[in-house]
Design an enzyme around this catalytic site. Sequence first.
Site, PDB file in Angstrom:
ATOM      1  N   GLU A  54       1.829   2.622  -0.604  1.00 30.20           N
ATOM      2  CA  GLU A  54       2.101   1.653  -1.658  1.00 30.20           C
ATOM      3  C   GLU A  54       3.203   2.096  -2.629  1.00 30.20           C
ATOM      4  O   GLU A  54       3.226   3.247  -3.069  1.00 30.20           O
ATOM      5  CB  GLU A  54       0.814   1.403  -2.449  1.00 30.20           C
ATOM      6  CG  GLU A  54       0.858   0.185  -3.339  1.00 30.20           C
ATOM      7  CD  GLU A  54      -0.540  -0.327  -3.614  1.00 30.20           C
ATOM      8  OE1 GLU A  54      -0.951  -1.287  -2.932  1.00 30.20           O
ATOM      9  OE2 GLU A  54      -1.229   0.241  -4.483  1.00 30.20           O
ATOM     10  N   LYS A  56       4.022   1.703  -6.160  1.00 33.62           N
ATOM     11  CA  LYS A  56       3.182   1.362  -7.317  1.00 33.62           C
ATOM     12  C   LYS A  56       3.663   2.133  -8.532  1.00 33.62           C
ATOM     13  O   LYS A  56       3.555   3.358  -8.584  1.00 33.62           O
ATOM     14  CB  LYS A  56       1.721   1.702  -6.988  1.00 33.62           C
ATOM     15  CG  LYS A  56       0.698   1.319  -8.031  1.00 33.62           C
ATOM     16  CD  LYS A  56      -0.691   1.634  -7.501  1.00 33.62           C
ATOM     17  CE  LYS A  56      -1.782   1.164  -8.432  1.00 33.62           C
ATOM     18  NZ  LYS A  56      -3.133   1.483  -7.886  1.00 33.62           N
ATOM     19  N   LYS A 116       1.495  -7.143  -2.590  1.00 35.32           N
ATOM     20  CA  LYS A 116       0.239  -6.833  -3.277  1.00 35.32           C
ATOM     21  C   LYS A 116       0.300  -7.472  -4.660  1.00 35.32           C
ATOM     22  O   LYS A 116       1.104  -7.083  -5.508  1.00 35.32           O
ATOM     23  CB  LYS A 116       0.085  -5.308  -3.391  1.00 35.32           C
ATOM     24  CG  LYS A 116      -1.248  -4.867  -4.018  1.00 35.32           C
ATOM     25  CD  LYS A 116      -2.243  -4.516  -2.940  1.00 35.32           C
ATOM     26  CE  LYS A 116      -3.498  -3.889  -3.550  1.00 35.32           C
ATOM     27  NZ  LYS A 116      -3.248  -2.538  -4.071  1.00 35.32           N
ATOM     28  N   GLU A 165      -9.572  -8.937   0.367  1.00 34.28           N
ATOM     29  CA  GLU A 165     -10.184  -7.823  -0.349  1.00 34.28           C
ATOM     30  C   GLU A 165     -11.559  -8.186  -0.886  1.00 34.28           C
ATOM     31  O   GLU A 165     -11.746  -9.235  -1.502  1.00 34.28           O
ATOM     32  CB  GLU A 165      -9.284  -7.396  -1.512  1.00 34.28           C
ATOM     33  CG  GLU A 165      -9.811  -6.206  -2.293  1.00 34.28           C
ATOM     34  CD  GLU A 165      -8.835  -5.759  -3.357  1.00 34.28           C
ATOM     35  OE1 GLU A 165      -7.776  -5.221  -2.987  1.00 34.28           O
ATOM     36  OE2 GLU A 165      -9.126  -5.962  -4.553  1.00 34.28           O
ATOM     37  N   ASN A 186     -12.460  -2.521  -1.503  1.00 31.26           N
ATOM     38  CA  ASN A 186     -11.882  -1.839  -2.658  1.00 31.26           C
ATOM     39  C   ASN A 186     -12.984  -1.131  -3.434  1.00 31.26           C
ATOM     40  O   ASN A 186     -13.927  -1.772  -3.912  1.00 31.26           O
ATOM     41  CB  ASN A 186     -11.160  -2.856  -3.557  1.00 31.26           C
ATOM     42  CG  ASN A 186     -10.256  -2.187  -4.581  1.00 31.26           C
ATOM     43  OD1 ASN A 186     -10.386  -0.989  -4.848  1.00 31.26           O
ATOM     44  ND2 ASN A 186      -9.345  -2.939  -5.161  1.00 31.26           N
ATOM     45  N   GLU A 216      -9.774   1.057   0.390  1.00 34.39           N
ATOM     46  CA  GLU A 216      -8.830   0.977  -0.719  1.00 34.39           C
ATOM     47  C   GLU A 216      -9.383   1.686  -1.954  1.00 34.39           C
ATOM     48  O   GLU A 216     -10.571   1.617  -2.233  1.00 34.39           O
ATOM     49  CB  GLU A 216      -8.553  -0.483  -1.100  1.00 34.39           C
ATOM     50  CG  GLU A 216      -8.064  -1.383   0.006  1.00 34.39           C
ATOM     51  CD  GLU A 216      -7.910  -2.814  -0.468  1.00 34.39           C
ATOM     52  OE1 GLU A 216      -7.578  -3.018  -1.648  1.00 34.39           O
ATOM     53  OE2 GLU A 216      -8.121  -3.734   0.329  1.00 34.39           O
ATOM     54  N   SER A 217      -8.491   2.330  -2.691  1.00 33.98           N
ATOM     55  CA  SER A 217      -8.734   2.940  -4.006  1.00 33.98           C
ATOM     56  C   SER A 217      -9.466   4.270  -3.913  1.00 33.98           C
ATOM     57  O   SER A 217     -10.367   4.458  -3.080  1.00 33.98           O
ATOM     58  CB  SER A 217      -9.495   1.994  -4.940  1.00 33.98           C
ATOM     59  OG  SER A 217      -8.711   0.875  -5.274  1.00 33.98           O
TER      60      SER A 217
END
Length: 262
Positions: A54, A56, A116, A165, A186, A216-217
């Site tokens: 990503e 970000k 995203k 998601e 997530n 995710e995360s």
Amino acid sequence: MSVLDDIVAGVRDDLAGRQAALPEAELRAIVADAPPPRDPMPAFRAPGLSVIAEVKRRSPSKGDLADIPDPAALARSYAAGGADAISVLTEQRRFGGSLDDLRAVRAAVETPVLRKDFIVSTYQLLEARAAGADLVLLIVAALDDETLARLHVEARELGLTVLVEVHDEPEIARALAIGAELVGVNARNLKTLEVDPGTFARLVGGLPDDVVKVAESGISGPTDAARHAAEGADVVLVGEALVRDGDPTAAVAAMRGVGART
């Protein structure tokens, strides 16, 4: 108002300005001339752990993450490390992103690119296609059932792959009800911004075998990536750990090298 509600309200305000500047009919004309999207699903379904790397700049929970003067250069580093897709944050108020970042990444790499963002309208799907995105994110928690289903259909009609998601069991049920084939779990609660590292392991059993599963995360490196692979992840989506790493190419390669699947 939750953090998610506040973010979506800002997204809608910013969206109204873009719609006023570029009518939807003109945006559709741009999309009509756009090259066909790339399909990331064969890579995601292949043996081994895939990585969505990503671009970000910042986040609501951590603030500024990295100075990224050249998102294209970062994307090329990710691609060199073997990233199977590159995610670009395009939300401006909380994440410091833009569609310009996405356009720059698209021009720099052949890797599939994910927009995203907090998608709430058809217009944003058209923006994604016009800017060169191959995938878009739909967040179940941000959408009612009718809007979620409609945007999923519209995205597919545009040739976009949809990452749906979820954060809990009811959201999984909603994702599966619309036929989601790519589901991201997530670990960050978007209402409180807290991360529960056990979220993926707790929820993955509710996803059918034919659904591609994305963790995710909270993924800080190869150890976390390997844990999620062992739990059943096909893909990990990683942002903060990569933008803060001094060698993003090696960091992506290290994550791809763990947890071979059969």
